[in-house]
Design an enzyme around this catalytic site. Structure first.
Site, PDB file in Angstrom:
ATOM      1  CG  PHE A  23      46.644  40.331  30.162  1.00 29.79           C
ATOM      2  CD1 PHE A  23      47.553  39.295  30.203  1.00 29.79           C
ATOM      3  CD2 PHE A  23      47.101  41.625  30.286  1.00 29.79           C
ATOM      4  CE1 PHE A  23      48.913  39.543  30.358  1.00 29.79           C
ATOM      5  CE2 PHE A  23      48.451  41.892  30.436  1.00 29.79           C
ATOM      6  CZ  PHE A  23      49.362  40.847  30.476  1.00 29.79           C
ATOM      7  CB  THR A  31      42.190  44.467  25.971  1.00 29.68           C
ATOM      8  OG1 THR A  31      43.588  44.595  25.789  1.00 29.68           O
ATOM      9  CG2 THR A  31      41.831  44.643  27.424  1.00 29.68           C
ATOM     10  CD  GLU A  42      43.204  38.033  22.526  1.00 30.52           C
ATOM     11  OE1 GLU A  42      44.271  37.863  21.895  1.00 30.52           O
ATOM     12  OE2 GLU A  42      43.160  38.615  23.640  1.00 30.52           O
ATOM     13  CB  VAL A  64      45.439  48.230  27.949  1.00 28.54           C
ATOM     14  CG1 VAL A  64      46.774  48.167  27.229  1.00 28.54           C
ATOM     15  CG2 VAL A  64      44.397  47.398  27.220  1.00 28.54           C
ATOM     16  CB  ILE A  65      48.735  48.467  32.862  1.00 28.52           C
ATOM     17  CG1 ILE A  65      47.399  48.222  33.587  1.00 28.52           C
ATOM     18  CG2 ILE A  65      49.672  49.325  33.714  1.00 28.52           C
ATOM     19  CD1 ILE A  65      47.490  47.316  34.780  1.00 28.52           C
ATOM     20  CG  HIS A 117      52.058  44.940  23.930  1.00 33.60           C
ATOM     21  ND1 HIS A 117      51.893  44.038  22.903  1.00 33.60           N
ATOM     22  CD2 HIS A 117      51.167  44.588  24.883  1.00 33.60           C
ATOM     23  CE1 HIS A 117      50.943  43.191  23.225  1.00 33.60           C
ATOM     24  NE2 HIS A 117      50.481  43.500  24.427  1.00 33.60           N
ATOM     25  NE  ARG A 156      41.529  56.253  35.647  1.00 30.37           N
ATOM     26  CZ  ARG A 156      42.564  56.827  36.258  1.00 30.37           C
ATOM     27  NH1 ARG A 156      43.299  56.130  37.092  1.00 30.37           N
ATOM     28  NH2 ARG A 156      42.863  58.092  36.046  1.00 30.37           N
TER      29      ARG A 156
END
Length: 167
Positions: free
Chosen positions: A23, A57, A59, A82-83, A89, A133
């Site tokens: 993802f 993420t 998983e 993760v954004i 969520h 990043r």
């Protein structure tokens, strides 16, 4: 006189796994490239690097646990992104991922032989921060997590040489 133990960046002995969430793949693939490049530049052969991909993420902790249980690897690098969005969520996924990987890392460090698990999951407010990043402006966090992994693998090896545990 006290004894000091520090890790180093000498070529580590052993195999490495890189666990990558698919993802946000346009970001995580850059993290993975940074991780592979860092391992190779530090003397790890291509044949000693395995890359595992999972859907997201959330998983990652389960995958990392399975990978560490194989006992094939001295180090496992976890990578994801993760954004933050407009829903909670983000908080659930980022928090559970960090807790899960942390728990696996704790277990792996206590195992014999000790294993290293490092955290290279980006948690950012914007896509732009994540891209930066992943290598555009702020360095590559996949490479940084890999350097930490190499250093800890070498530190555990030094510790094992003095405490009688198998590295």
């Amino acid at each position: 006189m006290p004894r000091y133990f520090d890790g180093d960046f000498l070529p580590p002995k052993g195999r490495f796994a890189i666990c990558v969430a698919r993802f946000n793949g346009f970001i995580t693939e850059e993290l993975a490239k940074g991780a592979v490049d860092t391992l190779v530049r530090h003397g790890v052969a291509d044949a000693d690097i395995d890359v595992y991909r999972c859907p997201g993420t959330y998983e990652l902790p389960g995958l990392v646990r399975r990978v560490t249980e194989t006992r094939q690897y001295v180090g496992v690098i976890t990578l994801g992104a993760v954004i933050r969005g407009g829903t909670p969520h983000f908080d659930y996924v980022a928090g559970e991922c960090a807790k899960g990987i942390g728990a696996v890392a704790f277990e792996a460090a206590a195992a014999t032989p000790a294993k290293t698990v490092t955290f290279g999951v980006l948690t950012t407010d914007t896509v732009e921060q994540a891209i930066d990043r992943a290598g555009v402006k702020a360095g590559n966090k996949g490479a940084e997590a890999t350097l930490a992994c190499i250093e800890m693998v070498n530190l555990y090896a030094k510790m094992s040489a003095t405490d009688g545990r198998k590295a």
